[in-house]
Design a protein around this motif. Sequence first.
Motif, PDB file in Angstrom:
ATOM      1  N   ALA A  46      -4.012  -5.348   5.929  1.00 11.60           N
ATOM      2  CA  ALA A  46      -5.217  -4.530   5.960  1.00 11.60           C
ATOM      3  C   ALA A  46      -5.503  -3.872   4.617  1.00 11.60           C
ATOM      4  CB  ALA A  46      -5.092  -3.455   7.039  1.00 11.60           C
ATOM      5  N   VAL A  47      -4.449  -3.633   3.830  1.00 15.19           N
ATOM      6  CA  VAL A  47      -4.626  -3.052   2.509  1.00 15.19           C
ATOM      7  C   VAL A  47      -4.151  -4.074   1.496  1.00 15.19           C
ATOM      8  CG1 VAL A  47      -3.979  -1.206   0.926  1.00 15.19           C
ATOM      9  CG2 VAL A  47      -4.330  -0.711   3.347  1.00 15.19           C
ATOM     10  N   ALA A  48      -5.052  -4.584   0.679  1.00 15.89           N
ATOM     11  CA  ALA A  48      -4.691  -5.628  -0.265  1.00 15.89           C
ATOM     12  C   ALA A  48      -4.265  -5.022  -1.587  1.00 15.89           C
ATOM     13  CB  ALA A  48      -5.884  -6.562  -0.468  1.00 15.89           C
ATOM     14  N   GLY A  49      -3.588  -5.841  -2.404  1.00 17.11           N
ATOM     15  CA  GLY A  49      -3.239  -5.402  -3.740  1.00 17.11           C
ATOM     16  C   GLY A  49      -1.843  -4.868  -3.819  1.00 17.11           C
ATOM     17  N   PRO A  50      -1.262  -4.878  -4.991  1.00 16.93           N
ATOM     18  CA  PRO A  50       0.138  -4.502  -5.169  1.00 16.93           C
ATOM     19  C   PRO A  50       0.414  -3.032  -4.981  1.00 16.93           C
ATOM     20  CG  PRO A  50      -0.924  -4.890  -7.293  1.00 16.93           C
ATOM     21  CD  PRO A  50      -1.889  -5.319  -6.240  1.00 16.93           C
ATOM     22  N   VAL A  51      -0.625  -2.168  -5.023  1.00 14.58           N
ATOM     23  CA  VAL A  51      -0.356  -0.739  -4.911  1.00 14.58           C
ATOM     24  C   VAL A  51      -0.406  -0.252  -3.475  1.00 14.58           C
ATOM     25  CG1 VAL A  51      -1.199  -0.286  -7.226  1.00 14.58           C
ATOM     26  CG2 VAL A  51      -2.801  -0.183  -5.306  1.00 14.58           C
ATOM     27  N   GLY A  52      -0.914  -1.051  -2.565  1.00 16.18           N
ATOM     28  CA  GLY A  52      -0.994  -0.644  -1.174  1.00 16.18           C
ATOM     29  C   GLY A  52       0.332  -0.804  -0.472  1.00 16.18           C
ATOM     30  N   PRO A  53       0.435  -0.267   0.752  1.00 16.56           N
ATOM     31  CA  PRO A  53       1.682  -0.386   1.503  1.00 16.56           C
ATOM     32  C   PRO A  53       2.132  -1.825   1.687  1.00 16.56           C
ATOM     33  CG  PRO A  53       0.234   1.238   2.503  1.00 16.56           C
ATOM     34  CD  PRO A  53      -0.569   0.550   1.449  1.00 16.56           C
ATOM     35  N   ASP A 274      -2.531   5.700  11.063  1.00 17.69           N
ATOM     36  CA  ASP A 274      -2.988   4.448  10.483  1.00 17.69           C
ATOM     37  C   ASP A 274      -1.779   3.633  10.049  1.00 17.69           C
ATOM     38  OD1 ASP A 274      -2.817   4.932   7.182  1.00 17.69           O
ATOM     39  OD2 ASP A 274      -3.112   6.749   8.367  1.00 17.69           O
ATOM     40  N   VAL A 275      -1.905   2.336  10.149  1.00 15.20           N
ATOM     41  CA  VAL A 275      -0.893   1.404   9.659  1.00 15.20           C
ATOM     42  C   VAL A 275      -1.586   0.467   8.693  1.00 15.20           C
ATOM     43  CG1 VAL A 275       0.700  -0.454  10.252  1.00 15.20           C
ATOM     44  CG2 VAL A 275       0.533   1.548  11.733  1.00 15.20           C
ATOM     45  N   ASP A 276      -1.276   0.617   7.413  1.00 14.85           N
ATOM     46  CA  ASP A 276      -1.937  -0.170   6.363  1.00 14.85           C
ATOM     47  C   ASP A 276      -3.456  -0.109   6.493  1.00 14.85           C
ATOM     48  OD1 ASP A 276       0.451  -0.810   5.260  1.00 14.85           O
ATOM     49  OD2 ASP A 276       0.448  -2.917   5.842  1.00 14.85           O
ATOM     50  N   GLY A 330       4.800  13.737   8.254  1.00 18.34           N
ATOM     51  CA  GLY A 330       3.820  13.094   9.110  1.00 18.34           C
ATOM     52  C   GLY A 330       3.459  11.711   8.637  1.00 18.34           C
ATOM     53  N   SER A 331       4.440  10.969   8.136  1.00 12.95           N
ATOM     54  CA  SER A 331       4.159   9.616   7.665  1.00 12.95           C
ATOM     55  C   SER A 331       4.828   8.591   8.568  1.00 12.95           C
ATOM     56  CB  SER A 331       4.646   9.436   6.226  1.00 12.95           C
ATOM     57  OG  SER A 331       6.024   9.676   6.119  1.00 12.95           O
ATOM     58  N   VAL A 332       4.261   7.394   8.548  1.00 10.97           N
ATOM     59  CA  VAL A 332       4.739   6.302   9.396  1.00 10.97           C
ATOM     60  C   VAL A 332       5.482   5.300   8.523  1.00 10.97           C
ATOM     61  CG1 VAL A 332       4.072   4.460  10.983  1.00 10.97           C
ATOM     62  CG2 VAL A 332       2.746   6.582  10.906  1.00 10.97           C
ATOM     63  N   GLN A 333       6.732   5.017   8.859  1.00  6.02           N
ATOM     64  CA  GLN A 333       7.488   4.001   8.155  1.00  6.02           C
ATOM     65  C   GLN A 333       7.609   2.743   9.014  1.00  6.02           C
ATOM     66  OE1 GLN A 333       8.691   7.381   7.709  1.00  6.02           O
ATOM     67  NE2 GLN A 333       7.503   7.086   5.845  1.00  6.02           N
ATOM     68  N   MET A 334       7.753   1.609   8.341  1.00  5.58           N
ATOM     69  CA  MET A 334       7.941   0.358   9.049  1.00  5.58           C
ATOM     70  C   MET A 334       9.136  -0.378   8.438  1.00  5.58           C
ATOM     71  SD  MET A 334       5.203  -2.685   9.730  1.00  5.58           S
ATOM     72  CE  MET A 334       4.168  -1.552  10.658  1.00  5.58           C
ATOM     73  N   PRO A 335      10.011  -0.959   9.279  1.00  8.75           N
ATOM     74  CA  PRO A 335      11.198  -1.637   8.758  1.00  8.75           C
ATOM     75  C   PRO A 335      10.936  -3.103   8.419  1.00  8.75           C
ATOM     76  CG  PRO A 335      11.296  -1.527  11.142  1.00  8.75           C
ATOM     77  CD  PRO A 335      10.009  -0.848  10.743  1.00  8.75           C
ATOM     78  N   THR A 336      11.593  -3.571   7.397  1.00 10.65           N
ATOM     79  CA  THR A 336      11.574  -4.975   7.023  1.00 10.65           C
ATOM     80  C   THR A 336      13.016  -5.432   6.817  1.00 10.65           C
ATOM     81  OG1 THR A 336       9.426  -4.833   5.931  1.00 10.65           O
ATOM     82  CG2 THR A 336      10.837  -6.680   5.306  1.00 10.65           C
ATOM     83  N   LYS A 337      13.422  -6.485   7.512  1.00 13.45           N
ATOM     84  CA  LYS A 337      14.787  -6.975   7.371  1.00 13.45           C
ATOM     85  C   LYS A 337      14.887  -7.838   6.128  1.00 13.45           C
ATOM     86  CE  LYS A 337      18.641  -8.683  10.133  1.00 13.45           C
ATOM     87  NZ  LYS A 337      19.075  -9.115  11.475  1.00 13.45           N
ATOM     88  N   LEU A 338      15.950  -7.631   5.325  1.00 16.52           N
ATOM     89  CA  LEU A 338      16.160  -8.343   4.076  1.00 16.52           C
ATOM     90  C   LEU A 338      17.180  -9.468   4.268  1.00 16.52           C
ATOM     91  CD1 LEU A 338      16.192  -5.228   1.729  1.00 16.52           C
ATOM     92  CD2 LEU A 338      14.271  -6.697   2.355  1.00 16.52           C
ATOM     93  N   PRO A 339      17.285 -10.378   3.295  1.00 16.66           N
ATOM     94  CA  PRO A 339      18.133 -11.571   3.484  1.00 16.66           C
ATOM     95  C   PRO A 339      19.591 -11.291   3.805  1.00 16.66           C
ATOM     96  CG  PRO A 339      16.694 -11.859   1.589  1.00 16.66           C
ATOM     97  CD  PRO A 339      16.522 -10.434   2.032  1.00 16.66           C
ATOM     98  N   ASP A 340      20.137 -10.171   3.342  1.00 17.82           N
ATOM     99  CA  ASP A 340      21.549  -9.881   3.597  1.00 17.82           C
ATOM    100  C   ASP A 340      21.758  -9.045   4.858  1.00 17.82           C
ATOM    101  OD1 ASP A 340      20.406  -7.581   2.660  1.00 17.82           O
ATOM    102  OD2 ASP A 340      22.028  -7.079   1.266  1.00 17.82           O
ATOM    103  N   GLY A 341      20.706  -8.840   5.645  1.00 22.51           N
ATOM    104  CA  GLY A 341      20.816  -8.052   6.875  1.00 22.51           C
ATOM    105  C   GLY A 341      20.474  -6.593   6.705  1.00 22.51           C
ATOM    106  N   GLU A 345      12.692   0.348   4.543  1.00 20.27           N
ATOM    107  CA  GLU A 345      11.645   1.082   5.241  1.00 20.27           C
ATOM    108  C   GLU A 345      10.687   1.650   4.215  1.00 20.27           C
ATOM    109  OE1 GLU A 345      13.486   4.044   7.555  1.00 20.27           O
ATOM    110  OE2 GLU A 345      14.367   2.648   8.983  1.00 20.27           O
ATOM    111  N   LEU A 346       9.422   1.360   4.370  1.00 23.02           N
ATOM    112  CA  LEU A 346       8.401   1.876   3.467  1.00 23.02           C
ATOM    113  C   LEU A 346       7.272   2.505   4.270  1.00 23.02           C
ATOM    114  CD1 LEU A 346       8.185  -1.020   0.861  1.00 23.02           C
ATOM    115  CD2 LEU A 346       9.186   1.233   0.523  1.00 23.02           C
ATOM    116  N   THR A 347       6.650   3.505   3.679  1.00 27.36           N
ATOM    117  CA  THR A 347       5.549   4.197   4.345  1.00 27.36           C
ATOM    118  C   THR A 347       4.325   3.287   4.416  1.00 27.36           C
ATOM    119  OG1 THR A 347       6.352   6.331   3.564  1.00 27.36           O
ATOM    120  CG2 THR A 347       4.044   6.217   4.247  1.00 27.36           C
ATOM    121  N   VAL A 348       3.753   3.198   5.608  1.00 26.84           N
ATOM    122  CA  VAL A 348       2.553   2.381   5.805  1.00 26.84           C
ATOM    123  C   VAL A 348       1.347   3.205   6.250  1.00 26.84           C
ATOM    124  CG1 VAL A 348       3.862   0.291   6.318  1.00 26.84           C
ATOM    125  CG2 VAL A 348       3.213   1.824   8.194  1.00 26.84           C
ATOM    126  N   GLY A 349       1.547   4.488   6.521  1.00 28.02           N
ATOM    127  CA  GLY A 349       0.413   5.298   6.948  1.00 28.02           C
ATOM    128  C   GLY A 349       0.839   6.708   7.292  1.00 28.02           C
TER     129      GLY A 349
END
Length: 389
Positions: A46-53, A274-276, A330-341, A345-349
């Motif tokens: 939903a948010v394009a570009g390298p600076v967005g979530p 909001d999420v992204d 009051g921020s929303v984080q979302m998890p992303t699993k990486l190759p080593d397990g 977690e980065l803020t998305v909204g």
Amino acid sequence: MSGRDPFCQPRRIHRGAALTLVFAGVLIAGAATGSFPEPDSPARGAVAGPVGPAGRHEAVERAAAEAMADGKSPMEAAERAVSRSGDRWGAVYSEGEYEEFQDALDGRYTGVGLWARQEPDGRVEITRVQPGSPAADAGIRTGDRLRSVDGGGVDGRPVTEVMALLRGDAEDAPAGTTVTLGLQRGTRAWSRTLHRARLSTDSVTVRRLSDGITVLKISAFTKGSAEAAREALRAAPADGRTVLDLRGNSGGLVTEAVGTASAFLDGGLVATYDVDGDQRALHAAPGGDATRPLVVLVDGGTMSAAELLTGALQDRGRAVVIGSRTFGKGSVQMPTKLPDGSVAELTVGHYRTPSGHTVDGRGITPDLEAGSSPLQRAGTVLAGLGDPS
């Protein structure tokens, strides 16, 4: 700031703040429970570009993948990428750390069974001892002063840091390892060596005051907290006067906070987020007790999902909020699993209260100050609110 043993800093104290501030970042738990999209959902675009979530997530994933291909540590590469992202709440956790986090959301933790707070003069005072815990077996009591952990003084140190020492976070200390506490009760000072243990939390407790007021204390929103709160309210006296004590509540599962809101609201908006860039809303279920005289107690240790609940009850005129300004997470984080397990977690909204107020970095301002006796103050206010009939 208040803190407690079950929900303290993560295993490596220097790493990110999402868990450092005692579940301050547990909005990400919604991804595991279906409240928020998984990392590969359409919302990420939903948010394009390298600076967005979304761009930050991609940068971290790319750094981890490149490190893996070069035979380097994906986790360390991800940590560097998160640090460069400027995300205040961004963090990277090992697979074991993240599993421990999920255990904590399920109401399990490794520790000694102590809750604590920092007094105005910097001293650390024990506010609760979990029955059956190593601390209880050692005879430690509420009101005892904690002077040191493994020989290091704790006066003036953040409570979250002190709790991390009790758990042995920096050493990944498992159950069975020891920690030595320096304690004081009145003029008596002594030391005790405790063995850490796997414990279950009791995040919802209920007590009745002599004037018939029900005090519902929720220390964190772990799985089952909302149902426990509803059961407590069903068993409360007919006059229904209730204090919802969220002091020191470090957050937890947003679904449980919304479920608790449903006990006090007959449907309607609890929060927006909001999420992204994709705007969404959280609503209470219909059928809650919307007439029960209600006071909410908060302090600087009231965080995240607890702030979401407080803001909903305050904005909708459902409760009088008493205490001091809340933490402001009051921020929303979302998890992303990486190759080593490991997990990034980065803020998305961010979320907002029903009236549109932003909580992150601001907190919630109570309607009234607590004074020297918060419960007495709450009782006075409840008397003025009258009976629900």
